[in-house]
Scaffold this active site. Structure first.
Site, PDB file in Angstrom:
ATOM      1  N   LYS A   1      -8.564  -3.772  -4.107  1.00  0.00           N
ATOM      2  CA  LYS A   1      -7.133  -4.080  -4.073  1.00  0.00           C
ATOM      3  C   LYS A   1      -6.902  -5.586  -4.102  1.00  0.00           C
ATOM      4  O   LYS A   1      -5.997  -6.079  -4.793  1.00  0.00           O
ATOM      5  CB  LYS A   1      -6.488  -3.479  -2.821  1.00  0.00           C
ATOM      6  CG  LYS A   1      -6.319  -1.973  -2.857  1.00  0.00           C
ATOM      7  CD  LYS A   1      -5.508  -1.503  -1.653  1.00  0.00           C
ATOM      8  CE  LYS A   1      -5.258  -0.007  -1.694  1.00  0.00           C
ATOM      9  NZ  LYS A   1      -4.437   0.442  -0.546  1.00  0.00           N
TER      10      LYS A   1
ATOM     11  N   ASP B   1      -0.960  -0.042   6.200  1.00  0.00           N
ATOM     12  CA  ASP B   1      -1.179   0.611   7.492  1.00  0.00           C
ATOM     13  C   ASP B   1      -2.640   0.550   7.911  1.00  0.00           C
ATOM     14  O   ASP B   1      -2.970   0.894   9.043  1.00  0.00           O
ATOM     15  CB  ASP B   1      -0.778   2.090   7.404  1.00  0.00           C
ATOM     16  CG  ASP B   1      -1.779   2.885   6.579  1.00  0.00           C
ATOM     17  OD1 ASP B   1      -2.399   3.824   7.116  1.00  0.00           O
ATOM     18  OD2 ASP B   1      -1.971   2.556   5.392  1.00  0.00           O
TER      19      ASP B   1
ATOM     20  N   THR C   1      -2.475   0.886  -4.777  1.00  0.00           N
ATOM     21  CA  THR C   1      -2.962   2.143  -4.213  1.00  0.00           C
ATOM     22  C   THR C   1      -4.221   2.642  -4.909  1.00  0.00           C
ATOM     23  O   THR C   1      -4.470   2.324  -6.076  1.00  0.00           O
ATOM     24  CB  THR C   1      -1.869   3.220  -4.316  1.00  0.00           C
ATOM     25  OG1 THR C   1      -2.382   4.477  -3.865  1.00  0.00           O
ATOM     26  CG2 THR C   1      -1.386   3.374  -5.755  1.00  0.00           C
ATOM     27  N   ALA C   2      -4.995   3.455  -4.188  1.00  0.00           N
ATOM     28  CA  ALA C   2      -6.172   4.089  -4.768  1.00  0.00           C
ATOM     29  C   ALA C   2      -5.804   5.276  -5.648  1.00  0.00           C
ATOM     30  O   ALA C   2      -6.649   5.805  -6.368  1.00  0.00           O
ATOM     31  CB  ALA C   2      -7.124   4.551  -3.662  1.00  0.00           C
TER      32      ALA C   2
ATOM     33  N   ASP D   1       0.862  -1.172   0.000  1.00  0.00           N
ATOM     34  CA  ASP D   1       0.000   0.000   0.000  1.00  0.00           C
ATOM     35  C   ASP D   1       0.907   1.233   0.000  1.00  0.00           C
ATOM     36  O   ASP D   1       2.079   1.145   0.403  1.00  0.00           O
ATOM     37  CB  ASP D   1      -0.886  -0.035   1.253  1.00  0.00           C
ATOM     38  CG  ASP D   1      -1.592   1.278   1.515  1.00  0.00           C
ATOM     39  OD1 ASP D   1      -2.316   1.745   0.624  1.00  0.00           O
ATOM     40  OD2 ASP D   1      -1.403   1.836   2.620  1.00  0.00           O
TER      41      ASP D   1
ATOM     42  N   ASP E   1      -0.228   5.024   0.792  1.00  0.00           N
ATOM     43  CA  ASP E   1      -0.498   6.091   1.750  1.00  0.00           C
ATOM     44  C   ASP E   1      -0.250   5.640   3.186  1.00  0.00           C
ATOM     45  O   ASP E   1      -0.864   4.687   3.681  1.00  0.00           O
ATOM     46  CB  ASP E   1      -1.939   6.572   1.613  1.00  0.00           C
ATOM     47  CG  ASP E   1      -2.214   7.179   0.251  1.00  0.00           C
ATOM     48  OD1 ASP E   1      -1.247   7.444  -0.484  1.00  0.00           O
ATOM     49  OD2 ASP E   1      -3.399   7.394  -0.078  1.00  0.00           O
TER      50      ASP E   1
ATOM     51  N   ASN F   1      -8.629  -1.239   6.381  1.00  0.00           N
ATOM     52  CA  ASN F   1      -9.390  -1.338   5.137  1.00  0.00           C
ATOM     53  C   ASN F   1      -8.729  -2.264   4.125  1.00  0.00           C
ATOM     54  O   ASN F   1      -9.379  -2.763   3.211  1.00  0.00           O
ATOM     55  CB  ASN F   1      -9.560   0.047   4.504  1.00  0.00           C
ATOM     56  CG  ASN F   1     -10.493   0.927   5.304  1.00  0.00           C
ATOM     57  OD1 ASN F   1     -11.423   0.457   5.939  1.00  0.00           O
ATOM     58  ND2 ASN F   1     -10.231   2.231   5.290  1.00  0.00           N
TER      59      ASN F   1
END
Length: 296
Positions: free
Chosen positions: A197, A220, A152-153, A45, A47, A223
């Site tokens: 994801k 982190d 990542t989004a 991930d 962020d 979700n």
């Protein structure tokens, strides 16, 4: 079928489409050496895992500085987004709409333009926010002959820039629809978030012949539990409270690169900071979507 059931099916469908689109768009850096272990890989991930803060927030801020939109255009939307996030509204359709608006600010712009500006914004706002500890973990996987992807989004174009700058294999990110090299302001499926994801990782594993039991994943956020639960070696990095508790109970590795009082402060502020960052980024993007619809 009830309305709630239809919504859940619709959201699952969008997540699957987003994951498949992300996997199909994932680039592999062919300049890198052939991995020694072709069945193992690591998924990170971005962020607050690889980078301090939200990449889409840094992107939106950078575009704002380049006059992609004005403060007036987003003032009203800022309050709506902040209220929505801080009030904790959980209606699935509202959540989906909020996510879908998050890339609307690039409507009418070209892919080449975003990629060029993305390089500049990485240098000015993202490069110094990379967590050294996470970067070292990614390098360890590369040194072990494994491939490493970001998940990542953030838009796939920005995700790919981050991956390339860090010397990683590639990235999975949100795919924005484009026509003749110009963004329409719509997404393919949904934002690459949560279940999406996991769908992206599964689709990439099929494409690249990966054995997920030999793979690692890092995040982190609670979700990202769907993605973390897919692999044989999940690890919580700078985790939020829910993920830390889950990781401890499941016996997962935990790495926290925040130190001392700063770590405590960040841990306490995670939810609020995420809400504010999301509100600002969402406000920015919603304002642009409104301007585009009005032809302004």
């Amino acid at each position: 079928m009830t309305t709630r059931s239809r919504r859940r099916v619709n959201l699952r469908t969008r997540s699957t489409l987003a994951g498949e689109a992300a996997a199909a768009s994932a680039e592999v850096e062919h300049a890198l050496s052939v991995p020694a272990n072709v069945q193992a890989a690591a998924f990170f991930d971005v962020d607050n895992t690889v980078m301090q803060g939200a990449s889409i927030f840094h992107l939106a801020k950078g575009l704002y500085r380049r006059k992609f939109f004005t403060t007036r255009e987003i003032a009203g939307a800022a309050w709506k987004q902040a209220y929505f996030r801080l009030a904790g509204v959980e209606d699935p359709e509202h959540v989906a709409e909020a996510r879908a608006s998050a890339l609307a600010f690039i409507a009418g712009h070209t892919v080449a333009e975003l990629e060029e500006l993305g390089e500049e914004i990485f240098d000015e706002a993202m490069a110094h926010r990379i967590w050294p500890g996470t970067r070292a973990l990614a390098q360890w996987h590369l040194d072990e002959g494994q491939r490493v992807w970001l998940v990542t989004a953030a838009p796939i174009e920005i995700a790919s820039i981050i991956a390339r700058r860090l010397g990683l294999t590639g990235a999975l990110g949100t795919v924005a629809e484009r026509e003749d090299g110009v963004y329409t302001g719509r997404l393919v499926g949904d934002m690459l978030h949560g279940p999406a994801k996991a769908e992206a990782v599964k689709a990439l594993a099929v494409r690249e012949g990966l054995d997920l039991a030999q793979c690692s994943a890092y995040s982190d956020s609670y979700n990202d539990l769907p993605m973390l639960s897919l692999v044989g070696d999940p690890c919580a990095i700078n985790p939020d409270a829910k993920l830390r508790a889950h990781a401890r109970s499941a016996g997962w590795r935990i790495r926290d690169y925040r130190t001392g009082r700063k770590a405590v402060q960040i841990g306490l502020a995670t939810a609020g900071a995420a809400a504010v960052a999301g509100a600002v980024a969402g406000a920015v993007t919603t304002g642009i979507a409104s301007r585009n619809r009005q032809g302004g």
